[in-house]
Each structure stands twice: as C-alpha cells, then as structure tokens.
Design an enzyme around this catalytic site. Structure first.
Site, PDB file in Angstrom:
ATOM      1  N   SER A 443       0.888  -1.180   0.000  1.00 53.88           N
ATOM      2  CA  SER A 443       0.000   0.000   0.000  1.00 53.88           C
ATOM      3  C   SER A 443       0.916   1.217   0.000  1.00 53.88           C
ATOM      4  O   SER A 443       1.297   1.709   1.051  1.00 53.88           O
ATOM      5  CB  SER A 443      -0.928  -0.031   1.216  1.00 53.88           C
ATOM      6  OG  SER A 443      -0.210  -0.320   2.380  1.00 53.88           O
ATOM      7  N   PRO A 446       1.433   7.867  -0.955  1.00 57.54           N
ATOM      8  CA  PRO A 446       1.988   8.564  -2.128  1.00 57.54           C
ATOM      9  C   PRO A 446       3.459   8.251  -2.423  1.00 57.54           C
ATOM     10  O   PRO A 446       4.067   8.949  -3.227  1.00 57.54           O
ATOM     11  CB  PRO A 446       1.808  10.029  -1.741  1.00 57.54           C
ATOM     12  CG  PRO A 446       1.958  10.042  -0.255  1.00 57.54           C
ATOM     13  CD  PRO A 446       1.398   8.742   0.241  1.00 57.54           C
ATOM     14  N   GLY A 447       4.045   7.262  -1.773  1.00 55.74           N
ATOM     15  CA  GLY A 447       5.335   6.798  -2.255  1.00 55.74           C
ATOM     16  C   GLY A 447       6.552   7.166  -1.433  1.00 55.74           C
ATOM     17  O   GLY A 447       7.675   6.941  -1.880  1.00 55.74           O
ATOM     18  N   GLY A 448       6.353   7.702  -0.247  1.00 51.30           N
ATOM     19  CA  GLY A 448       7.498   8.060   0.601  1.00 51.30           C
ATOM     20  C   GLY A 448       8.388   6.857   0.857  1.00 51.30           C
ATOM     21  O   GLY A 448       9.620   6.941   0.770  1.00 51.30           O
ATOM     22  N   ASP A 467      -1.089   0.217  -4.858  1.00 50.21           N
ATOM     23  CA  ASP A 467      -2.058   0.868  -3.966  1.00 50.21           C
ATOM     24  C   ASP A 467      -3.448   0.668  -4.554  1.00 50.21           C
ATOM     25  O   ASP A 467      -3.620   0.644  -5.784  1.00 50.21           O
ATOM     26  CB  ASP A 467      -1.769   2.367  -3.814  1.00 50.21           C
ATOM     27  CG  ASP A 467      -2.396   2.935  -2.542  1.00 50.21           C
ATOM     28  OD1 ASP A 467      -1.677   3.096  -1.536  1.00 50.21           O
ATOM     29  OD2 ASP A 467      -3.626   3.201  -2.549  1.00 50.21           O
ATOM     30  N   ASP A 494      -6.187  -4.334  -5.198  1.00 49.62           N
ATOM     31  CA  ASP A 494      -6.475  -4.515  -3.783  1.00 49.62           C
ATOM     32  C   ASP A 494      -5.371  -5.429  -3.263  1.00 49.62           C
ATOM     33  O   ASP A 494      -5.120  -6.497  -3.841  1.00 49.62           O
ATOM     34  CB  ASP A 494      -7.860  -5.188  -3.631  1.00 49.62           C
ATOM     35  CG  ASP A 494      -8.272  -5.286  -2.173  1.00 49.62           C
ATOM     36  OD1 ASP A 494      -7.399  -5.601  -1.327  1.00 49.62           O
ATOM     37  OD2 ASP A 494      -9.459  -5.052  -1.882  1.00 49.62           O
ATOM     38  N   CYS A 568       0.433   3.982  11.176  1.00 50.59           N
ATOM     39  CA  CYS A 568       0.610   5.264  11.861  1.00 50.59           C
ATOM     40  C   CYS A 568      -0.507   5.399  12.898  1.00 50.59           C
ATOM     41  O   CYS A 568      -1.081   6.469  13.077  1.00 50.59           O
ATOM     42  CB  CYS A 568       0.649   6.441  10.888  1.00 50.59           C
ATOM     43  SG  CYS A 568      -0.789   6.582   9.829  1.00 50.59           S
TER      44      CYS A 568
END
Ligand code: SAM
Length: 671
Positions: A443, A446-448, A467, A494, A568
C-alpha cells in the site's frame, strides 16, 4: 550560517533523554499543580477576607441556596496540602490481579477487553546526538551512487510530474488515514484546548507575573549543557527570577498552611454530582474550569488513599476524568477510552498534549540524486534553518524554519529530497531492502517509503509499488518520477489479491491503512471521526492484508524472506492484535528484531489479554516521547513456504510465486 534549532523542544528527542524528559514533563505538571494551588489559595484567602466584610450585610443563605451553590461550584478546590501526584494505575483498587491470559480471538469485538487492568510498558532509549559532519563516513558508501545518479537526474525529471507533486506536498508525509477511504477528512475540530503542560505561550507572563514557572526546570537543565550567549542570557535570568519567586511563594504557602491546618481542615476536591454532570451537558463549563478539574482529579488519583472522597470509587474519578478529557481535547469517548488505556494517567496527558502540537517538518535526502551534506548546504544557502534528525538516520533533516517554501525549492523540484515524516523512515529502515531484490510495497501511495526503498536499493532490482486507490497513485507516480526511482513498477490492486497477482518477493512492506491515531497532530478530524465500526472494518482489512503480505514472500529468498508491518496508529487493535493474529494464522513466520534501536517494545499483554511473548520485538513510537508521529513497526521472517491450513493439516506452498490455481493443483498432489 547557523543551522541550530531555535527551539530545542522542536528537535526530535535524543533518545537517551527519553526517560529523563518524561520525568521532567511530569514534574512540569506537578509544578503547575503547585502553582495553581498557590494561586487558588491566594484567591480563596482574598475571597474569605472579602466575605468576612460583606457577610455582615447579607442575609444568611438558605439550605436550598447552599445546595444550589454546591452544585454550581464545579471549579475544584485545591487541597491545602500540596502533594506531588504519583499517578497509580486505573484499576489498581478494583482489580489487583490481571485477568487470565487469553490469546486474542480474531473474531472478538475489537474493544472487547474492557475491565482489564492497564498494563504500562517500559521504555527503550538510545542515544541520538547528531551532527551533519558525522554522517560523512556512512554516506560515503552512497557517494558513487549519488555521483553517478546525478547524470540520471537531469533526464529523469518530468516537469509535469514535478508540478503535480508540489500540489501534493502535504501528502508526502505520513498523514494518511484514508487508506480505507473511511475518514471524512473535511470535518474539522474547532476546539483548541489550553495546554495542561507548558507550551510556547507559557513563556509569556502569567496572570500573577510568574513567568514560565513550568518551563524552567526542563529548559534550565538543558540549557546548562550549552554555552551561555547574550541572546539567551536574558531568558535564563528571567527563568531564575521566576524560579525564585515560585520558591518564595511555596515557602509562604507552607508557612501559612502549616501542619495543623493540613491535618485539621483539609479541603476535599468534590466530583460533580450526577445532576451536575447532566447540567454540564446542556451548559458546558469553560475550558479553564475543566482544565483545573482534570488537574485536581489527577492529583487525587495520584494519592488516592489520602485525597479521595470516600464515597467515590476510583472508577468514578476515572469516568469524570475521561469525560473532562474528551471535552477538553475534543475526542469522542470511544477513542478517548482506547487511547487512555495505553498509558498511565499522567502519560496520557502528555500524549494528548503532544497531539496538540505540530511535529517538526522533516525531509529525507534522496541519495539517488544528492548527498545530505550537499543538500543541507544548498538549503542553508537559501535561508533554511535545519539540522540532522538524529543519529539513527543518515538521510533525514529537520527543518526549523525557512525563508523559502520547502516544497518548491529547485532542490525539491529536482528530486533531491522528499518531505517525509521521520516516523515514516522507520519501516523502511526495518525492511532494509537490498540491492537486486524484488520488493513489494503493498500500500504504497503517495510513495514516501517506495522511493526510500528504491534509494536503498540504488535503483537495482525491482520495487512493485501497489495501492488500491487510483487517485492517490497519481502522487505516487509523480514522486517516483521526481525522485528518479527507475526500478519502481506501479500497480493498482487490492492488496488482498496478492500473491495471486504476483508472489515470490524477497521482502514485502505492508504500511497498512489505519485509523491514524498516531498522526492526530496532522489530522485532528481523527479525534471525532473514528468510531467502533471503523475499527472493526479497519482491523479486518489489516488482518487480511497482513496474510496476503506474508503469503507473497519467498521464504527461500537468498537474501530476504522478510515482511514489515507498520501503521501510523498507536491502538493495540491495529498493531499488536493484528501481528498476534498473523502469528497464529501463519505458523511459518516469526517476529524478528526490527533493527530500530529506539522506540518502546510492543505490548505482550494488554488489559488482561496476552500476546505472543515475541511481540516485545515490535516497536512503538509516540509523539510525546520521540517527538515524531505515533507509529508501530513489526518485522517478520518467513521460515518456510509451506503452511499448515487449519484442521485439514494440508500442506501447501506459498510465497514462491505460485498462483492460487497452481497451489490448488499442488494441494491435490500433497507438496
Ligand atoms: C498509510 S497509507 C500508505 C502510505 C505509503 N506507504 C507512503 O509511505 O507514502 C495506506 C495506503 O493504503 C491504501 N489502501 C487502502 N486499502 C488498500 C487495499 N485493500 N489494498 C492496497 N492498498 C490499500 C490507501 O490507499 C493508502 O494509500
């Protein structure tokens, strides 16, 4: 050009100081309580004096009047005896012995562990003093790579991608709580509580002219380590004055009250009656009254035997405290309960206070294109005030302030860095992807973390960045382009469809969609948006995803065979309970050390439930102890591609890239 922090409080805490500072914060709270007691005492004295004069002229109050006054008098009456609160565990009296150990049932209600004792965990601290120069050695390994990738960066830049990225700068940070698309991020929480602990505004003079009374202990001690400068000399002297003034007041108060008064006519803090609680629902108190009541309840809980009203139980004090905290900090009761369960009362306040303060802005050097030393120098030249994040990362920088927008510098556009929360580095550090490996970021938007993996792998091998959310993948693609991560393949499935889509990975990162309780300082809507249904839905998804992640890894990988699960969120339901579930469902995995030498060990028991003892290898990070977003990291090693499936005891291979169809066939042939 200076690059030191202006406000040391903003620097992610050196970990060796963790314990020390935790103690200091509690002390700050104690000092404030003392201070409030002094102030309240003085006010009472003045009021008594005034009353004496005016009473002669007034008719005596009727019993009815007295009763009404008693009900309305919700502002707490501080005890004249000033005691240092020592907060005990919530259910100490009612439940001395922990409930029998049980393994969490996957189908059990997510909040089905009420009435169990709070288990507090211990702290794990390490050192983290940092200087830019210190990373040169470690970075030299990356030098060749950085040099060679400079050529690449000119060609890799895609103007439109960079533009798109600027618009999504904020998304780069680990603020996603919408993974499940359930969060209504548009809702805002308007209530801004006063701080129960000290904050910047406490530096200003308080009502009674005592400046920064709850600040000097921490700062003075920290400042002592540094050279005195003209700039801070005045501040230091003000703090010394404030300390003296407070000590004088304390002495005065002790003289005035004395032993006889303390023992003879101790004033009890009264909990509001049920009627009054109802009344307050209609006409809430103002925040300062609630703040005082919170402090009073904490004081009573800290010395329950002596300070309690004997007609009230600890649970009654706790219930009022939770109600007040909900109102004061703006949380719904469900979430408040969940979060308070994680900590002893004093620490819970520190956690909630930390959620009211923004974390420092941090960036990650993209070692595919730049060296941290050079990047730091370029940014300093643009008027950016920065410092390394800490010894644990050789690529992170904390930005204290900047004369230019940090998401629009030429270095940013050129992909030399990613604006990324420090906590968001952690799962990648734990994953430790190697060159030439095949890695899945399940997942990824945004790609960090995807782009960090690509950098650690020096653009070799392959990172499959998946994602489920197509919209969010736009930012992922833009970041991949901007940072020149040329070994990344983006896909949109998914995650639960893996390993059907593709398997046999050397490592898999599952940075799971979660409730976001670790990033409340970034998205306050979590305080009111997340309810029981969200937790049921999210934990189910997390459990399904974690099994897919495990099944997608090849245990026979020559270099890897690892899975990292992170969120998180700080709730046990989304962290230890999910990991424990995976251990039960997949006996072919084990937890291993994350390689992160700070953070607190995960819970091995929680409110009467036991988890596998290896859960102590997982790591928890909190805003109030680590000055980074709340985060959880677990690392598994897959021991075998064979897994026993429930009672049938059928052995099937997983993780070696086999599709479900193939597996079914193999199942028939008993491999
Ligand atoms: C915490 S965020 C990921 C942040 C990302 N790893 C990073 O560092 O930039 C969680 C992500 O999970 C995605 N997601 C939600 N449900 C998913 C699913 N069933 N399969 C795959 N991804 C999913 C969300 O779209 C969201 O982007």
């Amino acid at each position: 050009m200076g690059r030191r922090a202006k406000n040391k409080q903003d620097v992610p805490l050196p970990f060796e100081l963790e314990n020390k500072i935790e103690g200091k914060v509690t002390k700050k709270l104690n000092d404030r309580l003392k201070h409030e007691a002094i102030r309240a005492h003085k006010q009472r004295e003045a009021a008594l004096k005034q009353n004496k004069d005016s009473r002669r002229m007034q008719p005596p109050a009727s019993p009815k009047d007295n009763e009404r006054k008693r009900k309305r008098n919700t502002a707490p009456k501080p005890n004249k005896k000033i005691t240092k609160p020592k907060v005990e565990s919530e259910d100490e009296e009612e439940e001395d012995t922990p409930a029998a150990a049980t393994i969490l049932d996957e189908d059990a209600p997510v909040d089905g562990w009420d009435n169990a004792p709070i288990v507090s965990d211990s702290d794990g601290g390490i050192d983290s003093d940092s200087e830019l120069e210190s990373d040169e050695e470690a970075e030299s390994a990356d030098d060749n790579n950085a040099d060679s990738s400079e050529e690449e960066f000119a060609s890799a830049e895609d103007g439109s991608a960079a533009e798109a990225e600027i618009a999504s700068v904020n998304e780069d940070s680990e603020s996603d709580v919408s993974g499940s698309d359930s969060g209504s991020e548009s809702e805002t929480v308007t209530q801004k509580p006063l701080s129960l602990l000290s904050d910047e505004s406490d530096e200003a003079e308080s009502d009674d002219g005592i400046e920064s009374y709850d600040e000097f202990d921490t700062d003075a001690e920290e400042d002592d380590d540094e050279a005195v400068t003209f700039r801070d000399m005045e501040k230091r002297s003000r703090k010394i004055d404030a300390r003296r003034q407070m000590e004088a007041e304390m002495a005065e108060l002790e003289l005035e009250t004395g032993e006889a008064v303390v023992e003879g006519e101790r004033e009890l803090f009264e909990l509001p009656s049920e009627e009054q609680v109802e009344l307050e629902k209609e006409a809430p108190l103002d925040l300062s009254q609630v703040q005082l009541r919170i402090q009073e309840i904490i004081r009573v809980l800290g010395n329950f035997a002596e300070l309690r009203d004997e007609t009230k139980s600890r649970n009654q004090y706790m219930s009022q405290l939770k109600r007040d905290m909900c109102y004061y900090y703006g949380y719904n009761e469900f979430l408040m309960d969940k979060l308070m369960d994680l900590f002893a009362v004093g620490e819970a306040i520190e956690f909630f206070e930390a959620n009211e303060v923004a974390r420092p802005v941090t960036i990650r050097t993209n070692t595919l294109k730049a060296r941290r030393r050079d990047l730091a120098q370029s940014l300093i030249n643009r008027g950016v005030n920065l410092d390394p994040i800490g010894k644990w990362t050789k690529v992170g920088l904390t930005i204290f302030d900047s004369q230019v927008p940090i998401g629009a510098t030429p270095e940013y556009m050129a992909g030399h860095y990613m604006i990324q929360a420090a906590s968001s580095f952690l799962p990648v550090v734990a994953l430790a992807p190697q060159e030439n490996e095949k890695v899945l970021d399940m997942s990824a938007a945004p790609g960090g973390k995807t782009t960090y993996c690509a950098a650690l792998m020096k653009n070799t091998g392959m990172v499959v960045a998946n994602d489920a959310n197509r919209e969010r993948e736009k930012a992922l693609v833009a970041n991949v382009h901007r940072l020149g991560a040329s070994n990344v393949v983006v896909c949109n499935y998914d995650g639960r469809e893996f390993p059907k889509v593709m398997g046999g990975f050397d490592r898999v990162l599952l940075d799971a969609p979660c409730s976001g309780t670790g990033v409340i300082s970034k998205d306050a809507s979590v305080k009111v948006n997340k309810g029981p249904e969200d937790f049921i839905m999210l934990t189910r998804l997390q459990k399904e995803l974690i099994l897919s992640a495990i099944d997608s890894v090849n245990a026979d990988s020559g270099t890897g065979g690892y899975i990292v699960y992170s969120t998180c969120s700080v709730t046990v339901d989304e962290d230890e309970a999910v990991v424990n579930y995976a251990l039960r469902k997949r006996p072919n995995i084990k937890l291993v050390d994350t390689g992160l030498d700070f953070g607190r060990p995960g819970f091995t028991s929680f409110r009467g439930h036991s988890f596998h003892s290896s859960l102590a290898l997982t790591r928890r990070f909190y805003p109030h102890t680590h000055n980074m977003d709340g985060f959880f990291v677990a690392k598994f090693q897959k021991l075998s591609n064979k897994v026993q499936v429930s009672e049938e005891q059928v052995v099937i291979p997983t993780g070696s890239g086999a599709t479900t169809k193939q597996r079914k066939k193999k199942k028939g042939s008993h491999h």
